[in-house]
Motif scaffolding. Structure first.
Motif, PDB file in Angstrom:
ATOM      1  N   GLU A 412     -95.385 -28.502  70.095  1.00 24.54           N
ATOM      2  CA  GLU A 412     -94.015 -28.024  70.276  1.00 24.54           C
ATOM      3  C   GLU A 412     -93.049 -29.190  70.450  1.00 24.54           C
ATOM      4  O   GLU A 412     -91.936 -29.179  69.888  1.00 24.54           O
ATOM      5  CB  GLU A 412     -93.935 -27.093  71.482  1.00 24.54           C
ATOM      6  CG  GLU A 412     -94.551 -25.727  71.223  1.00 24.54           C
ATOM      7  CD  GLU A 412     -94.522 -24.829  72.447  1.00 24.54           C
ATOM      8  OE1 GLU A 412     -94.564 -23.595  72.271  1.00 24.54           O
ATOM      9  OE2 GLU A 412     -94.459 -25.363  73.581  1.00 24.54           O
ATOM     10  N   ASN A 413     -93.444 -30.203  71.199  1.00 21.32           N
ATOM     11  CA  ASN A 413     -92.586 -31.366  71.407  1.00 21.32           C
ATOM     12  C   ASN A 413     -92.364 -32.150  70.117  1.00 21.32           C
ATOM     13  O   ASN A 413     -91.268 -32.661  69.853  1.00 21.32           O
ATOM     14  CB  ASN A 413     -93.177 -32.275  72.481  1.00 21.32           C
ATOM     15  CG  ASN A 413     -93.052 -31.685  73.876  1.00 21.32           C
ATOM     16  OD1 ASN A 413     -92.145 -30.903  74.152  1.00 21.32           O
ATOM     17  ND2 ASN A 413     -93.971 -32.038  74.763  1.00 21.32           N
ATOM     18  N   LEU A 414     -93.414 -32.235  69.302  1.00 19.93           N
ATOM     19  CA  LEU A 414     -93.287 -32.924  68.023  1.00 19.93           C
ATOM     20  C   LEU A 414     -92.379 -32.159  67.065  1.00 19.93           C
ATOM     21  O   LEU A 414     -91.612 -32.761  66.314  1.00 19.93           O
ATOM     22  CB  LEU A 414     -94.671 -33.132  67.399  1.00 19.93           C
ATOM     23  CG  LEU A 414     -95.504 -34.257  68.018  1.00 19.93           C
ATOM     24  CD1 LEU A 414     -96.943 -34.188  67.537  1.00 19.93           C
ATOM     25  CD2 LEU A 414     -94.901 -35.618  67.683  1.00 19.93           C
ATOM     26  N   LEU A 415     -92.450 -30.840  67.100  1.00 22.02           N
ATOM     27  CA  LEU A 415     -91.564 -30.024  66.268  1.00 22.02           C
ATOM     28  C   LEU A 415     -90.112 -30.217  66.699  1.00 22.02           C
ATOM     29  O   LEU A 415     -89.209 -30.298  65.860  1.00 22.02           O
ATOM     30  CB  LEU A 415     -91.951 -28.546  66.357  1.00 22.02           C
ATOM     31  CG  LEU A 415     -93.152 -28.115  65.524  1.00 22.02           C
ATOM     32  CD1 LEU A 415     -93.567 -26.695  65.873  1.00 22.02           C
ATOM     33  CD2 LEU A 415     -92.838 -28.219  64.038  1.00 22.02           C
ATOM     34  N   LYS A 416     -89.870 -30.299  67.988  1.00 20.58           N
ATOM     35  CA  LYS A 416     -88.517 -30.546  68.492  1.00 20.58           C
ATOM     36  C   LYS A 416     -88.015 -31.909  68.020  1.00 20.58           C
ATOM     37  O   LYS A 416     -86.848 -32.061  67.650  1.00 20.58           O
ATOM     38  CB  LYS A 416     -88.499 -30.493  70.021  1.00 20.58           C
ATOM     39  CG  LYS A 416     -88.672 -29.095  70.595  1.00 20.58           C
ATOM     40  CD  LYS A 416     -88.722 -29.142  72.114  1.00 20.58           C
ATOM     41  CE  LYS A 416     -88.997 -27.763  72.711  1.00 20.58           C
ATOM     42  NZ  LYS A 416     -89.141 -27.813  74.192  1.00 20.58           N
ATOM     43  N   LEU A 417     -88.906 -32.876  68.015  1.00 16.47           N
ATOM     44  CA  LEU A 417     -88.529 -34.212  67.567  1.00 16.47           C
ATOM     45  C   LEU A 417     -88.161 -34.205  66.084  1.00 16.47           C
ATOM     46  O   LEU A 417     -87.237 -34.903  65.667  1.00 16.47           O
ATOM     47  CB  LEU A 417     -89.670 -35.193  67.828  1.00 16.47           C
ATOM     48  CG  LEU A 417     -89.406 -36.670  67.503  1.00 16.47           C
ATOM     49  CD1 LEU A 417     -88.172 -37.175  68.250  1.00 16.47           C
ATOM     50  CD2 LEU A 417     -90.615 -37.522  67.834  1.00 16.47           C
ATOM     51  N   CYS A 418     -88.870 -33.407  65.293  1.00 21.23           N
ATOM     52  CA  CYS A 418     -88.547 -33.275  63.869  1.00 21.23           C
ATOM     53  C   CYS A 418     -87.104 -32.825  63.690  1.00 21.23           C
ATOM     54  O   CYS A 418     -86.381 -33.324  62.820  1.00 21.23           O
ATOM     55  CB  CYS A 418     -89.477 -32.261  63.201  1.00 21.23           C
ATOM     56  SG  CYS A 418     -91.124 -32.894  62.819  1.00 21.23           S
ATOM     57  N   ILE A 419     -86.678 -31.893  64.519  1.00 19.88           N
ATOM     58  CA  ILE A 419     -85.311 -31.372  64.451  1.00 19.88           C
ATOM     59  C   ILE A 419     -84.317 -32.423  64.933  1.00 19.88           C
ATOM     60  O   ILE A 419     -83.263 -32.640  64.329  1.00 19.88           O
ATOM     61  CB  ILE A 419     -85.181 -30.080  65.285  1.00 19.88           C
ATOM     62  CG1 ILE A 419     -86.075 -28.988  64.677  1.00 19.88           C
ATOM     63  CG2 ILE A 419     -83.742 -29.613  65.346  1.00 19.88           C
ATOM     64  CD1 ILE A 419     -86.222 -27.765  65.551  1.00 19.88           C
ATOM     65  N   GLU A 420     -84.656 -33.120  66.019  1.00 20.90           N
ATOM     66  CA  GLU A 420     -83.763 -34.140  66.574  1.00 20.90           C
ATOM     67  C   GLU A 420     -83.560 -35.307  65.614  1.00 20.90           C
ATOM     68  O   GLU A 420     -82.470 -35.886  65.550  1.00 20.90           O
ATOM     69  CB  GLU A 420     -84.328 -34.647  67.898  1.00 20.90           C
ATOM     70  CG  GLU A 420     -84.260 -33.632  69.046  1.00 20.90           C
ATOM     71  CD  GLU A 420     -85.027 -34.078  70.273  1.00 20.90           C
ATOM     72  OE1 GLU A 420     -85.533 -35.215  70.263  1.00 20.90           O
ATOM     73  OE2 GLU A 420     -85.124 -33.294  71.235  1.00 20.90           O
ATOM     74  N   LEU A 421     -84.577 -35.648  64.831  1.00 18.61           N
ATOM     75  CA  LEU A 421     -84.467 -36.769  63.898  1.00 18.61           C
ATOM     76  C   LEU A 421     -83.507 -36.449  62.751  1.00 18.61           C
ATOM     77  O   LEU A 421     -82.960 -37.343  62.118  1.00 18.61           O
ATOM     78  CB  LEU A 421     -85.849 -37.131  63.355  1.00 18.61           C
ATOM     79  CG  LEU A 421     -86.786 -37.830  64.339  1.00 18.61           C
ATOM     80  CD1 LEU A 421     -88.184 -37.960  63.758  1.00 18.61           C
ATOM     81  CD2 LEU A 421     -86.243 -39.201  64.715  1.00 18.61           C
ATOM     82  N   ASP A 422     -83.303 -35.164  62.476  1.00 18.86           N
ATOM     83  CA  ASP A 422     -82.296 -34.723  61.514  1.00 18.86           C
ATOM     84  C   ASP A 422     -82.508 -35.287  60.111  1.00 18.86           C
ATOM     85  O   ASP A 422     -81.557 -35.553  59.374  1.00 18.86           O
ATOM     86  CB  ASP A 422     -80.893 -35.087  62.030  1.00 18.86           C
ATOM     87  CG  ASP A 422     -79.808 -34.274  61.344  1.00 18.86           C
ATOM     88  OD1 ASP A 422     -80.110 -33.157  60.917  1.00 18.86           O
ATOM     89  OD2 ASP A 422     -78.677 -34.774  61.206  1.00 18.86           O
ATOM     90  N   THR A 423     -83.755 -35.517  59.753  1.00 16.52           N
ATOM     91  CA  THR A 423     -84.087 -35.908  58.385  1.00 16.52           C
ATOM     92  C   THR A 423     -85.222 -35.025  57.908  1.00 16.52           C
ATOM     93  O   THR A 423     -86.014 -34.519  58.700  1.00 16.52           O
ATOM     94  CB  THR A 423     -84.534 -37.390  58.316  1.00 16.52           C
ATOM     95  OG1 THR A 423     -85.576 -37.617  59.273  1.00 16.52           O
ATOM     96  CG2 THR A 423     -83.370 -38.321  58.582  1.00 16.52           C
ATOM     97  N   LYS A 424     -85.283 -34.855  56.602  1.00 21.10           N
ATOM     98  CA  LYS A 424     -86.257 -33.947  56.022  1.00 21.10           C
ATOM     99  C   LYS A 424     -87.323 -34.751  55.274  1.00 21.10           C
ATOM    100  O   LYS A 424     -87.030 -35.410  54.273  1.00 21.10           O
ATOM    101  CB  LYS A 424     -85.553 -32.984  55.068  1.00 21.10           C
ATOM    102  CG  LYS A 424     -86.415 -31.829  54.594  1.00 21.10           C
ATOM    103  CD  LYS A 424     -85.640 -30.942  53.623  1.00 21.10           C
ATOM    104  CE  LYS A 424     -84.528 -30.211  54.319  1.00 21.10           C
ATOM    105  NZ  LYS A 424     -83.802 -29.295  53.390  1.00 21.10           N
TER     106      LYS A 424
END
Length: 450
Positions: A412-424
């Motif tokens: 869950e924390n890694l998924l949140k980080l994916c969103i925070e990084l704002d790159t795809k």
């Protein structure tokens, strides 16, 4: 030569490139046999919103330096002005103002000028224009022809971008074709603003309407607007190999990241210089090889950064997930091992790519960070699935439950980080993949704890 014009137009929304980036691009263009650079960043107020004002002397000095750099590299350095948001087509004072502004660039060596009337209201806005003209095409051809006549003996090329620059061919395009001076090049982006494909019949229809060979503006690899999270490093595909028969050339709109754009621009140059023998994947590999010694690593990185208007989905990610599913169906341990190997590969590639040349690495770093994070995510998903096995087979204890709960939090924390990084990177499919297995793990706990 297949295409007379092989250009790059700095025409994106967002922060314009720096002067040094443009100079570096000019040198790159020479090596890749481009021949035209157009300055047209939407965020430059003198280009668009304050088009009536002349550029400050500091800018003109830099632009003259760019022209000199262009001459050394056989690159035609051009200027575009986009006055359409406030232009009164019937106003001779505005015509004179625009003419004089173009002349400031002609006087320092510009040979090609561009009038861009894209992304503006599609109907006449002022009463003076409504009283004088029948429609938008009538107004634009009158203004553009007058401007061309004023400047034609001082320039070599005049490029015009219409307001309706893509899609279906209609009366607007046909009227421009009939009435615009035949020496004026007219821009078209294809079936869409960012065209997934440009078929041969598109070039046939629009060239017939324009009564001249069309000049394509290709919105790839540009990554502005809703595409800012994407790094467009995929192969250049979907352009018919025979477009040169009906097209004067291409203007390629690059990404906000100048040096990362060179990866794709180098591949596109091979299409522009020989479309009949062009191979998308080979050309991408060739381009990467010309930019770095880390050719294998950068090529692998490009595979997870292909989602774009040309590639609606990330095929690498889909294939990766499908392969896992097949392996896991036959053997859970083989599926889990496959995920772990993918994460190891990512960490190895990431480590090597951190030694890329500084300018290219700086452009790529937000996506490289997400790439590394994707490696951690895939690693933790593999561990999550592995820790779920005792619950699936109903052979578990409290320690197994606690370990799984901790792993759920990590994912869950890694998924949140994916969103925070704002790159795809890897595309949305990897996020969906993670969510599926996250929900499965939570479900296994709920099913077995009463």
């Amino acid at each position: 030569m297949y295409f007379d014009i092989r250009g790059i137009v700095e025409g994106f929304y967002g922060k314009p490139w720096t002067h040094q980036e443009r100079k570096d691009l000019i040198k790159f263009m020479e090596k890749n046999n481009y021949n035209l650079y157009i300055y047209a960043p939407k965020a430059d107020t003198y280009h668009r919103f304050n088009w009536g004002k002349k550029y400050p002397s500091s800018f003109m000095e830099e632009f003259k330096d760019l022209i000199i750099e262009g001459k050394k590299s056989n690159i035609d350095v051009s200027i575009a002005i986009s006055p359409g948001l406030s232009l009164k087509y019937s106003n001779n004072d505005q015509l004179l103002k625009l003419k004089e502004k173009f002349e400031t660039f002609i006087n320092i060596g510009v040979k090609t000028i561009c009038l861009f009337l894209d992304d503006i209201p599609t109907n006449l806005q002022y009463e003076e224009d409504k009283n004088k003209y029948n429609d938008l095409a009538d107004a634009q051809q009158d203004f553009t022809n007058k401007l061309y006549n004023e400047l034609s003996n001082k320039i070599e090329k005049f490029i015009f971008c219409p307001t309706h620059y893509h899609g279906e061919v209609g009366d607007y395009q046909k009227k421009l074709g009939k009435t615009l001076n035949s020496e004026i090049e007219i821009i078209w982006t294809g079936p869409e603003v960012c065209s997934e494909k440009i078929p041969l019949n598109d070039s046939e229809k629009i060239s017939k309407a324009f009564k001249r060979k069309v000049l394509y503006w290709d919105n790839y690899p540009v990554n502005d607007s809703t595409m800012v999270s994407e790094m467009h490093l995929g192969p250049y595909i979907g352009r018919d190999k025979n477009l040169f028969k009906n097209s004067k050339g291409f203007l390629i709109n690059p990404m906000n990241q100048a040096y990362a754009s060179m990866i794709t621009l180098g591949a596109i140059s091979e299409y522009l210089n020989n479309p009949e023998s062009y191979d998308p994947d080979i050309s991408l590999r060739n381009s990467i090889s010309r930019l770095t010694n880390l050719k294998n690593e950068l090529y692998e990185f490009s595979k997870v950064n292909v989602q774009s208007p040309l590639n609606k989905e990330n095929t690498y990610t889909k294939n990766f997930i499908n392969t896992f599913n097949k392996l896991y169906e036959n053997s859970s341990s083989k599926g889990i091992e496959y995920l772990k190997n993918e994460s190891k590969k990512i960490f190895k590639i990431y480590s090597k790519l951190m030694s890329l040349q500084k300018k290219l690495k700086e452009n790529l770093i937000p996506w490289l960070k997400n790439y590394k994070n994707s490696g951690f995510l895939i690693e933790k998903i593999s561990e999550l699935i592995e820790l779920s096995q005792p619950l699936i087979h109903e052979k578990f204890n409290n320690e197994d439950i606690n370990k799984l709960r901790k792993k759920i939090l990590e994912v869950e924390n890694l998924l949140k980080l994916c969103i925070e990084l704002d790159t795809k990177v890897y595309g949305e499919d990897l996020i969906k993949f993670a969510l599926i297995h996250l929900k499965n793990a939570k479900g296994f706990i709920k099913l077995n704890i009463f």
